[in-house]
Design an enzyme around this catalytic site. Sequence first.
Site: not given
Ligand code: ADP
Ligand code: MG
Length: 389
Positions: A33, A36, A67, A125, A127-128, A175
Amino acid sequence: MASLETLRLQFQQRYGRAPRLFSAPGRVNLIGEHTDYNEGFVLPMAIERRTHVAAAPRADRRIRVFSQEMNEAAEFELSADLQPLEGKPSGAWVNYVRGVAACLDNDWFTLGGADLFITSDVPLGAGLSSSAALEAAVGFALLSVSEQSGSLLNVALALQKAEHEFAGTQCGIMDQYIACLGQADHALLIDCRSLGCENVPLQLGEARIVICNSGVRHALASGEYNTRRAECAEGVRRLAQHLPGIQSLRDVAIEEFDQIAQILPDAIRRRCNHVITENTRVAYAVDALKRGDLAFFGKLMTASHESLRHDYEVSCQELDVLVKLALRQPGVYGARMTGGGFGGSTVNLVEAAHINFFVEKVSHEYAKACGITPEILITGAEGGVREDQ
Ligand code: ADP
Ligand code: MG
């Protein structure tokens, strides 16, 4: 998420024709962690949660996208100077789609217009890396319906650029790399300097990877992330006065570091100590996996958490509670926070026979301590981006 058949129908209803289906996985980093961006080593695996994209080509240069998670549609035109919304990077979901289109429509690939329908069961959101799953699924869909193909590593690099320039997150390559190149039943050792990788068979016997979503994400995450990057760079600058030729913390051996660590201010010394010891833990972890030594693998996970908590200071109360609770349960080899920190998820290695008890106990005790019922996923290692039939 509903079945692929439902997705096909939803696309058909919205756009009036038949789609092709594509998907890309979320990921969990087993160990390695904050290494990278220090040109070190990471060991993620793709999880059994995916972002699905139904797609069909268009005769013009328009991208129309819906979406399901956001319950929102958007459209834009492919062009040489496609920009983020309002001209500046942000986490608005459409920026991920715009960024992927802009960064893939480049020297390597030529895109045409497309209609897209997105649905996902990767928690957002947590962390996955739902963001990389989205980028990879959209990117692969756009390339495929434009009849373009090429190296998945080049695709991953373009997706990372999209996240930098359109979403404004200065992420490492992990990622996007695992979302594109993950293999079923394997973790992926990535050398973040050479971008070489090795598929490591995930021989867990009767044990399973269990992910606990803390349900929190503290606002300081991105500011602290940038501070940590700057602290590591400062560490390299100071260490280079005694170790000429080092380019990054990747180049510093633990023994060398221990001899001169006292020249560094306390906070910087601890940041460097985390990165240098974490790279070593990844190497040991790969070796332990290959030997099927789960006890040692688990100990390395727990040591990684301790280092992230004490030296790198990117954990938080909720993640510490989850790890502490996990380590108290029977059948647990190891537990650690995973991802950038300040919230998100923990990853745990748990004997299958003890998982029901683990889920019940950790849910109950975490809810009591933090007022949140954690989402808990039990997962094997999945494959990366693909077309689904
Ligand atoms: P993580 O990658 O850890 O889940 P991030 O903040 O990096 O968190 O990414 C989350 C963001 O990615 C969401 O707020 C949205 O903007 C976008 N996102 C992820 N999945 C979708 C989806 N299925 N539809 C639309 N936007 C998405
Ligand atoms: Mg992300």
